[in-house]
Design an enzyme around this catalytic site. Structure first.
Site, short mmCIF file in Angstrom:
data_model
loop_
_atom_site.label_atom_id
_atom_site.label_comp_id
_atom_site.label_asym_id
_atom_site.label_seq_id
_atom_site.Cartn_x
_atom_site.Cartn_y
_atom_site.Cartn_z
N LYS A 129 28.81 44.58 35.86
CA LYS A 129 29.34 44.57 34.43
C LYS A 129 28.43 45.70 33.71
O LYS A 129 27.33 45.33 33.63
CB LYS A 129 29.57 43.38 33.81
CG LYS A 129 30.44 43.24 32.45
CD LYS A 129 30.64 41.95 31.91
CE LYS A 129 31.62 41.85 30.79
NZ LYS A 129 32.01 40.46 30.33
N SER A 199 36.60 39.48 29.30
CA SER A 199 36.20 41.17 29.34
C SER A 199 35.53 41.45 30.45
O SER A 199 35.33 42.83 30.76
CB SER A 199 35.16 41.07 28.11
OG SER A 199 33.85 40.38 28.57
N SER A 223 35.64 35.13 29.67
CA SER A 223 35.68 36.41 30.10
C SER A 223 35.44 36.64 31.77
O SER A 223 35.38 37.67 32.31
CB SER A 223 34.35 37.03 29.38
OG SER A 223 34.85 37.41 28.15
#
Length: 555
Positions: A129, A199, A223
């Site tokens: 990420k 996310s 997320s």
């Protein structure tokens, strides 16, 4: 698949006997290779694994072949890069890839594997990420605010993975600064026009698309779990403090949870074992109990009733809001649990204290005030949340401390619910809507109301699994469930997930992604940023933090 030989070993071996061809693996070359490693505990038998494309292997399958030296790390890496290049024109999960660095790491992993004592994660490519710092590589949080930013050092999680032989394939997209619960720039491999959630949307989509066998993300308000549910993959949100947050761009310091994603819970569990450990830069990690000997479990025990004696709490006030197609899938999941010997009980989740979100806003403002003069550079939804955070900095300090106390009370209420009903875990849906089109998706802020309960796990800090539970008969899209347990009880929770996935391996479903070529953005390592924080931003956490407890005593 080729026998694993480092290229240096191959060159040395090529001269030991007459007739040895440099272009093939002859008996002389095989004889010169190190002895085949024994089957590692928990990994599937390498002889039972059949795959013509290494990119389609699960992480535990790839690890088995790597450990047995039937697959070379470079072969696995190249397969992931080739598949990404052929399909990422539609999904667009990659912010940046690092092929030069990755090939160097893969070659080093091959040497360790050839020596016969490599960690199980050694040689596995990982999608990271765009919040995790890697020294000398860009770190942008998928935001224009950080254009040109170069990490000054390594995040603790990535350093641990690198030192264990993991291969960094690239950074994947998240929502801007990971503030919203969507990742609109990424297409869902199951249907490109559908949302991947957020996310950590790029982390989940990369797995579903078979671009990498493993990925890492973060979870501040769902997320990890939201994208895992929407993409049909698995994730583990560990207990708060199980994995260090150091060197990760924060959303809310006191409820950010770094965590692993995999196609299966076995994959995610394998990755989690190498992400954990005490870190002086994140003191909460010092109270975490040790990882079980040999790591977290990666294989089901099996048998007729492997979940006998396990009790699962079902909050009906949540599940009753599911649309018919998802309600059917949720009911099937509960039926599977009971078929394996488990028992379900209706429960009521404790109510979250009012005002907790305003405490979070203060933390958002505290981090983003370093760019207070650049609000116009954020995307409009992010700018609105950052503006709220900046305004919250004017609130009295006593309000923050009162809400921190209310949160501690809430965690104990959750623990008491499990104890009073003698539960091993609670189960909640991973989505309330049957799909969510990207063109109409209104990203829901972590500071706003959500139709799906996710923040309960971040406020309590407890571990949660996200498990795929088949696909909707209406849309064909994946649907997942959340399985939450007690603080620090990852191993027990993972053991339940392993039995469920062994009995119903729906995680093996492959999305019908059509080829759509893309020249992947490639970056090489350069000089690190000045720091001092690894992210090269003002990300250092305050000296106070939430600390999980197993206590049930009221406050």
């Amino acid at each position: 698949m080729q026998l694993l030989l480092s290229r240096r070993s191959f060159v040395r071996s090529a001269g030991i006997g007459a007739g040895v061809a440099a272009t093939g693996l002859t008996n002389a070359v095989v004889a010169a290779a190190p002895p085949i490693a024994r089957r590692a505990p928990g990994l599937p038998d390498a002889a039972s694994i059949a795959a013509t494309d290494p990119a389609m292997l699960s992480a535990v399958e790839a690890a088995s072949l790597l450990q047995a030296r039937k697959l070379h790390p470079v072969e696995l890496l190249d397969a992931c890069i080739e598949r990404s290049s052929a399909f990422d024109g539609a999904t667009r999960v990659w912010v940046r890839t690092y092929p030069e660095l990755a090939h160097e790491q893969a070659e080093r992993a091959a040497d360790r594997l050839a020596a016969g004592n490599a960690p199980l994660i050694c040689g596995l490519p990982i999608a990271v990420k765009d919040l995790y710092a890697v020294a000398g590589l860009p770190l942008t949080a998928s935001s224009r605010i950080l254009d040109g930013n170069i990490a000054a050092g390594d995040s603790t999680v990535w350093r641990r993975l690198r030192d264990s032989g993991a291969v960094l394939l690239g950074h994947v997209h998240n929502d801007e600064f990971a503030i919203m619960t969507d990742t609109l720039q990424v297409g869902n491999p199951w249907h490109i026009d559908e949302s991947v959630g957020g996310s950590s949307g790029g982390s989940a989509a990369a797995l579903a698309a078979r671009f990498a066998p493993l990925s890492i993300g973060t979870d501040t308000g769902g997320s990890l779990r939201i994208p895992a549910s929407r993409c049909g993959v698995s994730a583990i949100k560990p207990t708060f403090g199980r994995c260090s947050k150091y060197g990760i761009i924060p959303v809310v310091w006191t409820r950010d949870h770094p965590g692993p994603l995999g196609r299966s819970i076995a994959d995610a569990s394998l990755l989690l074992s190498y992400m954990t450990g005490a870190d002086a830069f994140d003191p909460v990690t010092a109270i975490a109990p040790p990882v079980p000997d040999g790591g977290f479990p990666i294989a089901a025990v099996g048998g007729d009733k492997p979940l006998a004696g396990k009790r699962l709490g079902v909050p009906r006030e949540v599940t009753e809001r599911l649309p018919a197609a998802l309600a059917t899938l949720f009911a099937r999941f509960l039926d599977l649990f009971t078929a394996l010997g488990g028992e379900t009980r209706d429960v009521t989740m404790p109510a979250e204290p009012e005002g907790l979100l305003s405490k979070d806003a203060v933390e958002v403002g505290l981090y983003h005030r370093q760019w207070a003069d650049r609000l116009s550079s954020y995307q409009p939804p992010t700018a609105a949340i950052v503006g709220m955070g900046l305004a919250a900095l004017a609130s009295p300090a006593v309000d923050w401390w009162q809400l921190a106390r209310a949160r501690a009370s809430y965690q104990r209420d959750y623990n008491r619910m499990l104890e009073d009903s003698r539960l091993d875990a609670v189960v909640l849906p991973g989505a309330i809507t049957d799909g969510l089109p990207r063109r109409t998706a209104a990203a829901v802020s972590i500071l706003g109301a959500s139709t799906v309960p996710f923040a309960w796990a971040n406020y309590t800090g407890v571990p949660v699994l996200s498990l795929p539970a088949e696909r909707s008969a209406v849309t064909g899209l994946p649907f997942g469930v959340q399985l939450g347990g007690r603080p620090w009880a990852e191993a027990e929770l993972i053991a339940i997930g392993l039995e469920l996935q062994a009995a119903a391996p729906v995680w093996r479903d492959i999305p019908p992604l059509s080829p759509n070529a893309r020249a992947l953005p490639q970056v090489s390592v350069c000089a690190p940023g000045p720091g001092p924080d690894p992210t090269n931003t003002g990300a250092a956490a305050p000296s106070f933090s939430f600390v999980p407890t197993t206590s049930t005593a009221p406050i």
